[in-house]
Design a protein around this motif. Sequence first.
Motif, mmCIF file in Angstrom:
data_model
loop_
_atom_site.group_PDB
_atom_site.id
_atom_site.type_symbol
_atom_site.label_atom_id
_atom_site.label_comp_id
_atom_site.label_asym_id
_atom_site.label_seq_id
_atom_site.Cartn_x
_atom_site.Cartn_y
_atom_site.Cartn_z
ATOM 1 N N ALA A 273 0.819 -1.205 0.000
ATOM 2 C CA ALA A 273 0.000 0.000 0.000
ATOM 3 C C ALA A 273 0.855 1.257 0.000
ATOM 4 C CB ALA A 273 -0.930 -0.009 1.212
ATOM 5 N N VAL A 274 1.889 1.270 0.843
ATOM 6 C CA VAL A 274 2.777 2.436 0.909
ATOM 7 C C VAL A 274 3.515 2.617 -0.412
ATOM 8 C CG1 VAL A 274 4.838 3.377 2.019
ATOM 9 C CG2 VAL A 274 3.042 2.343 3.413
ATOM 10 N N GLN A 275 3.959 1.524 -0.993
ATOM 11 C CA GLN A 275 4.695 1.615 -2.258
ATOM 12 C C GLN A 275 3.810 2.102 -3.398
ATOM 13 O OE1 GLN A 275 6.414 -2.333 -2.574
ATOM 14 N NE2 GLN A 275 8.286 -1.717 -1.496
ATOM 15 N N ARG A 276 2.491 1.962 -3.241
ATOM 16 C CA ARG A 276 1.565 2.473 -4.245
ATOM 17 C C ARG A 276 1.072 3.885 -3.891
ATOM 18 N NH1 ARG A 276 -0.200 -0.513 -8.229
ATOM 19 N NH2 ARG A 276 -2.155 0.666 -8.383
ATOM 20 N N GLY A 277 1.705 4.492 -2.884
ATOM 21 C CA GLY A 277 1.414 5.887 -2.583
ATOM 22 C C GLY A 277 0.298 6.140 -1.594
ATOM 23 N N HIS A 278 -0.130 5.094 -0.871
ATOM 24 C CA HIS A 278 -1.236 5.253 0.067
ATOM 25 C C HIS A 278 -0.726 5.482 1.486
ATOM 26 C CE1 HIS A 278 -3.782 4.130 -3.212
ATOM 27 N NE2 HIS A 278 -3.270 2.910 -3.297
ATOM 28 N N SER A 279 -1.603 6.040 2.305
ATOM 29 C CA SER A 279 -1.309 6.245 3.723
ATOM 30 C C SER A 279 -1.767 5.022 4.503
ATOM 31 C CB SER A 279 -2.035 7.494 4.225
ATOM 32 O OG SER A 279 -1.920 7.620 5.626
ATOM 33 N N VAL A 280 -0.949 4.573 5.452
ATOM 34 C CA VAL A 280 -1.251 3.368 6.231
ATOM 35 C C VAL A 280 -1.227 3.705 7.717
ATOM 36 C CG1 VAL A 280 -0.373 1.102 6.949
ATOM 37 C CG2 VAL A 280 -0.468 1.704 4.519
ATOM 38 N N VAL A 281 -2.238 3.242 8.440
ATOM 39 C CA VAL A 281 -2.262 3.344 9.894
ATOM 40 C C VAL A 281 -2.617 1.974 10.451
ATOM 41 C CG1 VAL A 281 -2.936 5.774 9.837
ATOM 42 C CG2 VAL A 281 -4.701 4.022 10.039
ATOM 43 N N TYR A 282 -2.231 1.739 11.710
ATOM 44 C CA TYR A 282 -2.550 0.488 12.396
ATOM 45 C C TYR A 282 -3.457 0.785 13.586
ATOM 46 C CZ TYR A 282 0.670 -2.764 10.036
ATOM 47 O OH TYR A 282 1.295 -3.587 9.123
ATOM 48 N N VAL A 283 -4.413 -0.111 13.812
ATOM 49 C CA VAL A 283 -5.395 0.031 14.887
ATOM 50 C C VAL A 283 -5.380 -1.238 15.730
ATOM 51 C CG1 VAL A 283 -7.796 0.566 15.437
ATOM 52 C CG2 VAL A 283 -6.819 1.365 13.278
ATOM 53 N N GLU A 284 -5.473 -1.079 17.050
ATOM 54 C CA GLU A 284 -5.528 -2.207 17.973
ATOM 55 C C GLU A 284 -6.908 -2.261 18.633
ATOM 56 O OE1 GLU A 284 -1.111 -2.713 19.668
ATOM 57 O OE2 GLU A 284 -1.922 -0.703 19.996
ATOM 58 N N PRO A 285 -7.245 -3.361 19.306
ATOM 59 C CA PRO A 285 -8.601 -3.523 19.858
ATOM 60 C C PRO A 285 -9.057 -2.408 20.793
ATOM 61 C CG PRO A 285 -7.492 -5.628 19.847
ATOM 62 C CD PRO A 285 -6.466 -4.617 19.436
ATOM 63 N N GLY A 286 -8.160 -1.770 21.525
ATOM 64 C CA GLY A 286 -8.567 -0.726 22.459
ATOM 65 C C GLY A 286 -8.571 0.665 21.880
ATOM 66 N N ASP A 287 -8.491 0.796 20.561
ATOM 67 C CA ASP A 287 -8.280 2.106 19.932
ATOM 68 C C ASP A 287 -9.539 2.794 19.411
ATOM 69 O OD1 ASP A 287 -5.584 2.038 20.412
ATOM 70 O OD2 ASP A 287 -5.037 1.253 18.439
ATOM 71 N N PHE A 288 -10.701 2.183 19.552
ATOM 72 C CA PHE A 288 -11.921 2.804 19.042
ATOM 73 C C PHE A 288 -12.547 3.714 20.101
ATOM 74 C CE2 PHE A 288 -11.466 -1.068 16.514
ATOM 75 C CZ PHE A 288 -11.656 -0.582 15.232
ATOM 76 N N ILE A 289 -13.157 4.810 19.638
ATOM 77 C CA ILE A 289 -13.803 5.772 20.538
ATOM 78 C C ILE A 289 -15.159 6.150 19.941
ATOM 79 C CG2 ILE A 289 -13.591 7.987 21.718
ATOM 80 C CD1 ILE A 289 -10.530 7.837 20.802
ATOM 81 N N LEU A 290 -16.241 5.766 20.611
ATOM 82 C CA LEU A 290 -17.583 6.189 20.192
ATOM 83 C C LEU A 290 -18.016 7.310 21.130
ATOM 84 C CD1 LEU A 290 -19.998 5.762 18.300
ATOM 85 C CD2 LEU A 290 -20.916 4.129 19.980
ATOM 86 N N ARG A 291 -18.091 8.513 20.600
ATOM 87 C CA ARG A 291 -18.340 9.687 21.430
ATOM 88 C C ARG A 291 -19.832 9.911 21.673
ATOM 89 N NH1 ARG A 291 -13.518 12.371 18.476
ATOM 90 N NH2 ARG A 291 -11.867 12.133 20.032
ATOM 91 N N ALA A 292 -20.117 10.822 22.592
ATOM 92 C CA ALA A 292 -21.501 11.083 23.007
ATOM 93 C C ALA A 292 -22.367 11.607 21.858
ATOM 94 C CB ALA A 292 -21.514 12.077 24.172
ATOM 95 N N ASP A 293 -21.730 12.248 20.861
ATOM 96 C CA ASP A 293 -22.488 12.743 19.705
ATOM 97 C C ASP A 293 -22.627 11.685 18.611
ATOM 98 O OD1 ASP A 293 -19.933 12.592 18.723
ATOM 99 O OD2 ASP A 293 -19.780 14.696 18.128
ATOM 100 N N ASP A 294 -22.283 10.433 18.932
ATOM 101 C CA ASP A 294 -22.378 9.275 18.040
ATOM 102 C C ASP A 294 -21.310 9.273 16.949
ATOM 103 O OD1 ASP A 294 -23.761 6.818 17.795
ATOM 104 O OD2 ASP A 294 -24.711 7.513 15.945
ATOM 105 N N SER A 295 -20.318 10.139 17.085
ATOM 106 C CA SER A 295 -19.204 10.113 16.133
ATOM 107 C C SER A 295 -18.208 9.042 16.561
ATOM 108 C CB SER A 295 -18.517 11.473 16.062
ATOM 109 O OG SER A 295 -17.934 11.810 17.308
ATOM 110 N N LEU A 296 -17.579 8.428 15.574
ATOM 111 C CA LEU A 296 -16.621 7.353 15.833
ATOM 112 C C LEU A 296 -15.222 7.843 15.494
ATOM 113 C CD1 LEU A 296 -16.264 4.351 16.634
ATOM 114 C CD2 LEU A 296 -16.501 3.771 14.200
#
Length: 348
Positions: A26-49
């Motif tokens: 993906a990086v070699q094709r010019g894309h941005s890459v991020v990694y996410v782990e199980p504790g990394d999600f945040i569902l806020r009070a306004d229902d935004s993720l």
Amino acid sequence: MRIAFFVNSIESETPGYTTTALALAAVQRGHSVVYVEPGDFILRADDSLAISVAVLPGAPYKTSDRLHAALRQAAMQKKTLAISDVDILFLRNDPSLDATDRPWAANAGIMFGRLAAERGVIVVNDPDGLGQAQSKLYLQSFPEAVRPATLISRSIAEIRAFIDKHPKGCIVKPLQGSGGKNVFHIATPADSNVNQIFEAASGAGYLIAQAYIPEAKAGDVRLFLMNGLPLMRDGSYAAFRRVPAKGDVRSNIHAAGTARKVKVTDTMLAIAEMVRPKLISDGMFLVGLDIVGDKLLEINVFTPGGLTRLAAMYTTDFAASVVVALEEKLKLRQAYGKTIPNSQLATL
């Protein structure tokens, strides 16, 4: 585009993992890459993720080792992004690895993957499909013609009776789990260590007993499917034979099995064609079929591995083909919006 890879933990990732190969492509094709782990999600009070991510620095990585080293550094300074800043969420965790010590983490990808898909992110494999496939019971939903005779039970008496009906013996393993853990070959119900085997394997809950296929002595074949079809690049199928170590029934590579080139046969392709309709219906973008003889032993839909070995075997970058397919999905999402459900877009 920005691709987020969801993994069990960044610390446990290695340069040889298929996820690393995908990130590198993906990086070699010019894309941005991020990694996410199980504790990394945040569902806020306004229902935004939102998600807390390790952002892989944009750089001309030439090897997976360099990318992996950069990832380890990036994990020390995570950043928070709105889920709308992510185009693709690629679920690449193995729930069984978290089932005992971190049960809250095992289903995080599926739960928050659904929320991400509802908000317009392309999620592969489709989280609803993965929800159906959280145990080896998933194989039973495919046509009987491609499956070995199978019993699923916690009754030792039932399992003994099943083994007695199969003169070539049976494979016994936990219904939950992966990686070849607690997989045993029982030749007859009279095997002297059968009680110990039952005790070891049943600690994880239900057991699967499968009729033993003699061709398994030569190992199984891992065949990758993408969008329901065998993955090919430069005239080669993404497939290899996993040969068990001497005296071991397991062909898993990390269980001392070895990987070798394999000729994909018409029988293997027929099995792939037989399972294709359901895999597409379930939104299974990238899967690994484990085939012995004319039977399918397992379908790996969470973390099918082997693309790094395949690249070396066939001197071609199958991971790049996977990234190209994701690029095409993003074009469709941009053209059609959310009129095409994620479960369909995942395998288009």
